[in-house]
Write an enzyme that holds these catalytic residues in place. Sequence first.
Site, PDB file in Angstrom:
ATOM      1  CB  VAL A 144      26.201  66.308  49.833  1.00 38.82           C
ATOM      2  CG1 VAL A 144      25.644  67.230  48.749  1.00 38.82           C
ATOM      3  CG2 VAL A 144      25.495  66.551  51.161  1.00 38.82           C
ATOM      4  N   GLY A 145      26.132  63.853  47.198  1.00 41.97           N
ATOM      5  CA  GLY A 145      26.752  63.488  45.933  1.00 41.97           C
ATOM      6  C   GLY A 145      26.368  64.423  44.806  1.00 41.97           C
ATOM      7  CB  THR A 149      23.481  53.557  17.249  1.00 40.50           C
ATOM      8  OG1 THR A 149      23.633  53.561  15.830  1.00 40.50           O
ATOM      9  CG2 THR A 149      24.295  54.703  17.838  1.00 40.50           C
ATOM     10  CE1 TYR A 197      45.620  63.388  45.246  1.00 41.21           C
ATOM     11  CE2 TYR A 197      44.314  65.377  45.537  1.00 41.21           C
ATOM     12  CZ  TYR A 197      44.571  64.193  44.867  1.00 41.21           C
ATOM     13  OH  TYR A 197      43.769  63.827  43.817  1.00 41.21           O
ATOM     14  CG  ASP A 256      34.058  61.524  46.517  1.00 40.53           C
ATOM     15  OD1 ASP A 256      35.056  62.269  46.632  1.00 40.53           O
ATOM     16  OD2 ASP A 256      33.568  61.228  45.408  1.00 40.53           O
ATOM     17  CE  LYS A 303      24.975  57.195  48.629  1.00 40.81           C
ATOM     18  NZ  LYS A 303      25.672  55.949  48.205  1.00 40.81           N
TER      19      LYS A 303
END
Length: 246
Positions: free
Chosen positions: A7-8, A175, A93, A102, A13
């Site tokens: 789940v992004g 630009t 951590y 992820d 996906k």
Amino acid sequence: MYLLIDVGNSRIKWLYGNKVPSTIEAVSYKQDWQMKLIRAWHLLPEPEAIALSSVNKAEITTTIEEIVRQLWHKTVKIFVSQKQTNHTLTVVYQKPEKLGSDRYLAMLGARSLCHDPLCVVGCGTAITLDAVDGDGRHLGGFILPGMRLAENALLQNTQKLVPMRWTPHLLGNDTASCISAGIHHALPAGVDHIIDELEGQCGYYFKRFAFGGDAQILFGNRPTYRIEPDLIFGGMFAHLSPPKQV
């Protein structure tokens, strides 16, 4: 067979299978994603197990869990970063659960392919980098704005709409192409610089992996990078595998 779900930030996906590479399907949140998941998964044989990684809102995970219950009366395993995993990876951590799943799974996926020191670069909404030494110790990482965030930051105070055109050229001549050239070249160059500095500090080289929707655009022409679009799913399989004996 497993049903693995990623789940992004921009899409969902999924992979149905027992290895990578396998066919990966996706749905954007701009579509009726709930109905598309039901229609696609309804055709699948019942999975042996279902697991999910999410960097998005908890409500999306809850909806997916309900769809799975309706289809198969099964629960969904939710991946959470762990301090140590299968004698393969040790996260730096202090609160490993705060590390995005992820990034965690991408490191596991890379470790399943290579036990040399490595850097894993995620190329999505954000650019993430995580470094791992040859013993599987996570050395830390960094997070940068991704291509679209960088583009939006440059354009948010612009009065007129500037249509973007991605270009391989070093310099632009209007630009849109100037913004494109700046983002396209500055982001990977910045990542390269950090890894080069890290190699100098550590005294050894890092294998370089890139994954995510923009990996090919940013790093596809850099031979030092291995593009692995299925890295997160590879990490899911590595996480679900029985611990190795040491």
